[in-house]
Design an enzyme around this catalytic site. Structure first.
Site, PDB file in Angstrom:
ATOM      1  N   HIS A  54      49.522  54.243  58.372  1.00 26.99           N
ATOM      2  CA  HIS A  54      49.874  54.800  59.676  1.00 26.99           C
ATOM      3  C   HIS A  54      50.739  56.056  59.568  1.00 26.99           C
ATOM      4  CE1 HIS A  54      48.203  51.246  61.503  1.00 26.99           C
ATOM      5  NE2 HIS A  54      48.978  50.482  60.754  1.00 26.99           N
ATOM      6  N   VAL A  63      38.439  52.322  61.918  1.00 24.33           N
ATOM      7  CA  VAL A  63      38.280  52.250  60.462  1.00 24.33           C
ATOM      8  C   VAL A  63      37.068  51.393  60.122  1.00 24.33           C
ATOM      9  CG1 VAL A  63      39.376  51.538  58.296  1.00 24.33           C
ATOM     10  CG2 VAL A  63      40.745  52.609  60.087  1.00 24.33           C
ATOM     11  N   GLN A  64      36.828  50.356  60.930  1.00 29.54           N
ATOM     12  CA  GLN A  64      35.675  49.484  60.682  1.00 29.54           C
ATOM     13  C   GLN A  64      34.369  50.278  60.707  1.00 29.54           C
ATOM     14  OE1 GLN A  64      38.290  48.713  62.496  1.00 29.54           O
ATOM     15  NE2 GLN A  64      38.816  46.541  62.290  1.00 29.54           N
ATOM     16  N   ASN A  92      44.725  50.603  56.723  1.00 29.26           N
ATOM     17  CA  ASN A  92      44.984  51.631  57.725  1.00 29.26           C
ATOM     18  C   ASN A  92      46.427  52.093  57.563  1.00 29.26           C
ATOM     19  OD1 ASN A  92      44.827  53.309  59.887  1.00 29.26           O
ATOM     20  ND2 ASN A  92      44.418  51.736  61.409  1.00 29.26           N
ATOM     21  N   LYS A  98      42.050  38.366  26.165  1.00 25.72           N
ATOM     22  CA  LYS A  98      43.125  39.320  25.865  1.00 25.72           C
ATOM     23  C   LYS A  98      43.175  40.359  26.978  1.00 25.72           C
ATOM     24  CE  LYS A  98      46.057  40.350  22.426  1.00 25.72           C
ATOM     25  NZ  LYS A  98      46.980  39.343  21.855  1.00 25.72           N
ATOM     26  N   THR A 119      42.736  35.628  20.248  1.00 27.27           N
ATOM     27  CA  THR A 119      42.819  36.801  21.126  1.00 27.27           C
ATOM     28  C   THR A 119      43.186  38.050  20.341  1.00 27.27           C
ATOM     29  OG1 THR A 119      45.145  36.415  21.716  1.00 27.27           O
ATOM     30  CG2 THR A 119      43.473  35.325  23.063  1.00 27.27           C
ATOM     31  N   ASP A 120      43.876  37.903  19.209  1.00 26.23           N
ATOM     32  CA  ASP A 120      44.155  39.066  18.375  1.00 26.23           C
ATOM     33  C   ASP A 120      42.854  39.651  17.822  1.00 26.23           C
ATOM     34  OD1 ASP A 120      46.256  40.710  16.925  1.00 26.23           O
ATOM     35  OD2 ASP A 120      45.070  39.971  15.229  1.00 26.23           O
ATOM     36  N   ARG A 155      44.298  60.657  67.079  1.00 31.01           N
ATOM     37  CA  ARG A 155      45.313  60.169  66.159  1.00 31.01           C
ATOM     38  C   ARG A 155      44.973  60.649  64.751  1.00 31.01           C
ATOM     39  NH1 ARG A 155      44.068  53.762  64.737  1.00 31.01           N
ATOM     40  NH2 ARG A 155      41.903  54.078  64.058  1.00 31.01           N
TER      41      ARG A 155
END
Length: 313
Positions: free
Chosen positions: A263, A234-235, A261, A13, A60-61, A179
């Protein structure tokens, strides 16, 4: 195997939304959590697929109703990881055909408000990033617990660059040591608990660990308040953030980070006749390095998992 075919199956569910309020919490006023719960059961119900025999299927109920019933039974404040373990233990012990249960929960970030500098006893506002967990409990107690963060948006207006990358005839990106850098972190960290019995007898505060990990990730990204910290990619920043979490918390076995990333592209409105376009009414302020076009399409996607030796994510 059935009729020469291999069947791998589970059922469950999704999107069971439940809120729980604890009204008598010493020293903190009311506490509320809102969870979006997903339940997935692995069970010996192959005849339901091959012979239309539903006798081993948990409806599932019933799973949905169990989430609400178990939330009601939690008379003390509980983290969603602990609630997920509780649900997994219930499904695997209460229903004989069920061999394993996977519980996924996403918590809506309701945060207590402060009025005139004082925490409100029962007032909350909606935050931004979300706390997540995935817990797998098997019938005889085997356990895995993963927690995480979705939507942790971070930005620096300087102290970032990108140089020395592969260049070929497709490369237009210039190298830079100055940057903006922005990302929306998705994080997942795995705890070393391999069995239900491994969770400390004294309640382990998963919620506090989530808050602590979030702080370490953000603090490492930004660096000190005045000087900051330079990000050469970023790595590299991703690795330093993951390493900081593992160094700080020995009870975390591995960390997976996904950091798109996002921008901020400098706007260049210069022309041959007007190489330095100036804002209306200003004499010296140009658009260089202060006006940007934010865009997240397309964006770079950087992700990695950093683990302790012999750890598995």
């Amino acid at each position: 195997m059935a009729e020469g075919f291999k069947i791998e199956q589970n059922h469950g569910k999704s999107r069971v939304r439940v809120a729980r309020v604890w009204r008598r919490v010493a020293g903190s006023g009311h506490v509320i959590v809102e969870w979006n719960v997903g339940v997935s059961l692995f069970s010996d119900c192959l005849p339901a697929y091959t012979s239309a025999d539903n006798s081993a299927i948990v409806a599932t109920d019933s799973m949905k109703n169990t989430v609400y019933a178990k939330a009601k039974e939690c008379t003390e404040v509980m983290s969603m990881e602990s609630f997920a373990v509780l649900l997994g233990k219930h499904f695997t012990s209460y229903y004989p055909p069920v061999t394993a249960a996977v519980i996924n929960i996403v918590e809506k970030p309701w945060e207590r408000v402060a009025v005139d500098g004082q925490p409100h006893s029962h007032g909350f506002k909606l935050g931004s990033e979300k706390h997540t967990t995935e817990v797998r409990v098997e019938k005889y107690g085997t356990l895995s617990v993963t927690s995480g963060i979705e939507g942790l948006a971070l930005l620096k207006t300087t102290q970032s660059g990108f140089e020395g990358f592969v260049r070929d005839h497709f490369t237009l990106l210039p190298e830079t040591r100055e940057r903006m850098v922005a990302t929306e972190v998705t994080a997942a960290w795995r705890y070393p608990f391999a069995d239900v019995s491994d969770i400390p007898a004294k309640p382990f505060c998963f919620t506090q660990r989530y808050l602590d990990v979030k702080k370490v990730l953000a603090d490492t990204f930004f660096g000190s308040p005045l000087e900051g910290v330079y990000s050469p990619s970023v790595q590299n920043t991703l690795y330093v953030m993951a390493k900081a979490v593992l160094n700080r918390f020995p009870d975390i076995a591995s960390v997976k980070l996904r950091m798109p990333n996002l921008h901020f592209l400098p706007v260049n409105l210069s022309s041959k006749d007007n190489p330095n376009m100036v804002k209306v009414g200003c004499n010296t302020n140009s658009f260089a390095d202060d006006v940007y076009m934010p865009t997240d399409e397309p964006h770079g996607t950087i992700e990695a998992t950093v683990s302790r030796t012999l750890s598995r994510m």
